[in-house]
Scaffold this active site. Structure first.
Site, PDB file in Angstrom:
ATOM      1  N   TYR A  51      24.631   8.618  51.739  1.00  0.00           N
ATOM      2  CA  TYR A  51      25.851   9.281  51.287  1.00  0.00           C
ATOM      3  C   TYR A  51      26.450   8.600  50.061  1.00  0.00           C
ATOM      4  O   TYR A  51      27.265   9.195  49.353  1.00  0.00           O
ATOM      5  CB  TYR A  51      26.915   9.294  52.393  1.00  0.00           C
ATOM      6  CG  TYR A  51      26.579  10.110  53.608  1.00  0.00           C
ATOM      7  CD1 TYR A  51      25.468  10.960  53.641  1.00  0.00           C
ATOM      8  CD2 TYR A  51      27.361  10.039  54.757  1.00  0.00           C
ATOM      9  CE1 TYR A  51      25.157  11.689  54.773  1.00  0.00           C
ATOM     10  CE2 TYR A  51      27.067  10.774  55.893  1.00  0.00           C
ATOM     11  CZ  TYR A  51      25.972  11.589  55.902  1.00  0.00           C
ATOM     12  OH  TYR A  51      25.666  12.327  57.020  1.00  0.00           O
ATOM     13  N   LYS A  76      22.679   5.673  58.949  1.00  0.00           N
ATOM     14  CA  LYS A  76      21.351   6.289  58.929  1.00  0.00           C
ATOM     15  C   LYS A  76      20.439   5.634  57.898  1.00  0.00           C
ATOM     16  O   LYS A  76      20.878   5.269  56.808  1.00  0.00           O
ATOM     17  CB  LYS A  76      21.484   7.791  58.628  1.00  0.00           C
ATOM     18  CG  LYS A  76      22.476   8.507  59.541  1.00  0.00           C
ATOM     19  CD  LYS A  76      22.714   9.947  59.112  1.00  0.00           C
ATOM     20  CE  LYS A  76      23.871  10.555  59.893  1.00  0.00           C
ATOM     21  NZ  LYS A  76      25.185  10.080  59.431  1.00  0.00           N
TER      22      LYS A  76
END
Length: 311
Positions: A51, A76
């Site tokens: 992100y 993640k």
């Protein structure tokens, strides 16, 4: 407002409502995370290396003053790091200012060329993603398992994982994935076969985590069934959509950087949870089968990776 939890197969509890941070601008997400933790009962933050805003999320966590032990943090593994899982995790831990994660997911079960033309999204000359077909997904999972054994991660799971890719992990897995997180799970998108088969295969039901509203400007907000249920209980359509998920035991991660919306995304769904009746859930469950099945975001990967079977 007490937020319910779901027990994972690892034995740990995950709050059923969290704050999503995908596409939250770095300059805004710090304040959003700080507000969510300091001013509301929210204690679940979902983020990802890919992100590009983990340092800002970490700054928000620090500014909140809430003890780390009270916060559930998910991040993640990005695709260019499948062969260097711990190295990617260490960067995430440094970004977030913590020495462990509550949940670590394989962001996409698609290894990307770690020596390609871009550190995050390497591409081939034709513009398609540079997938590393030589890497075996089960080897990524073995490295994920090692992080649990080292105490750096409490639970591990997968994200955006097709049945084909789950079958690459499960036969040799020592630790069964605790979560299969998908891009979207709404009344217009019912779970793919792999989400139903995982507990049948291993006897350990994973918790599904899904952004609950489909997309910006989602047609779900105007769906007749959704709006009728909302009107019946003096709720907003967003309350019904998120409340529907948590009523089914599915963790929802609505994203916002606006304080009033962050608060509303807690109060409204919890009100919906108390009001929705079995008949309402049945109505919403039936929308996809009635011809409204729709995926709002499509994966940018070749079909041979198993995504051709997604709804």
């Amino acid at each position: 407002m007490s937020i319910p939890t779901v027990k994972l197969n690892s034995g740990h509890e995950i709050p059923i409502l969290g704050l999503g941070t995908w596409q939250s601008p770095p300059e805004q997400v710090t304040k959003a995370v700080e507000y969510a933790l300091k001013e509301t009962s929210l204690r679940h933050i979902d983020c990802a290396f890919g992100y590009g805003n983990e340092k800002d999320v970490g700054a928000g966590i620090a500014a909140s003053g809430v003890p780390r032990s009270e916060i559930f943090i998910t991040s993640k593994l990005w695709g260019t790091w499948h062969s260097r899982v711990e190295e990617c995790l260490d960067q995430t831990l440094a970004n977030l200012g913590t020495n462990y994660l509550d949940l670590y997911l394989i962001h996409w079960p698609v290894p990307l060329n770690p020596k390609g033309n871009h550190p995050l999204i390497p591409t081939l000359p034709d513009g398609t993603r540079d997938v590393d077909h030589s890497w075996d997904l089960k080897d990524t999972w073995k490295q994920m398992e090692a992080l649990v054994k080292k105490g750096k991660v409490r639970s591990i799971g997968v994200s955006n994982c097709s049945e084909l890719n789950l079958e690459k992990i499960l036969p040799t897995a020592e630790i069964i994935p605790a979560v299969d997180q998908h891009l979207a799970r709404t009344p217009h998108l019912q779970p793919a076969a792999q989400a139903a088969r995982l507990p049948q295969i291993q006897g350990h039901p994973p918790a599904g985590i899904f952004p609950p509203l489909g997309s910006t400007g989602s047609p779900l907000f105007k769906d007749e069934a959704v709006t009728e249920i909302a009107a019946k209980y003096a709720l907003q359509p967003t309350d019904v959509l998120i409340g529907y998920l948590i009523a089914k035991g599915i963790v929802a991660l609505p994203k916002s950087v606006t304080p009033s919306r962050i608060t509303a995304n807690i109060a409204g769904p919890l009100a919906a949870l108390a009001k929705l009746q079995p008949a309402d859930i049945e109505t919403l469950d039936g929308l996809a089968a009635a011809g409204k099945q729709k995926r709002f975001i499509m994966p940018p990967w070749p079909v041979e990776l198993g995504f051709e079977n997604w709804p």
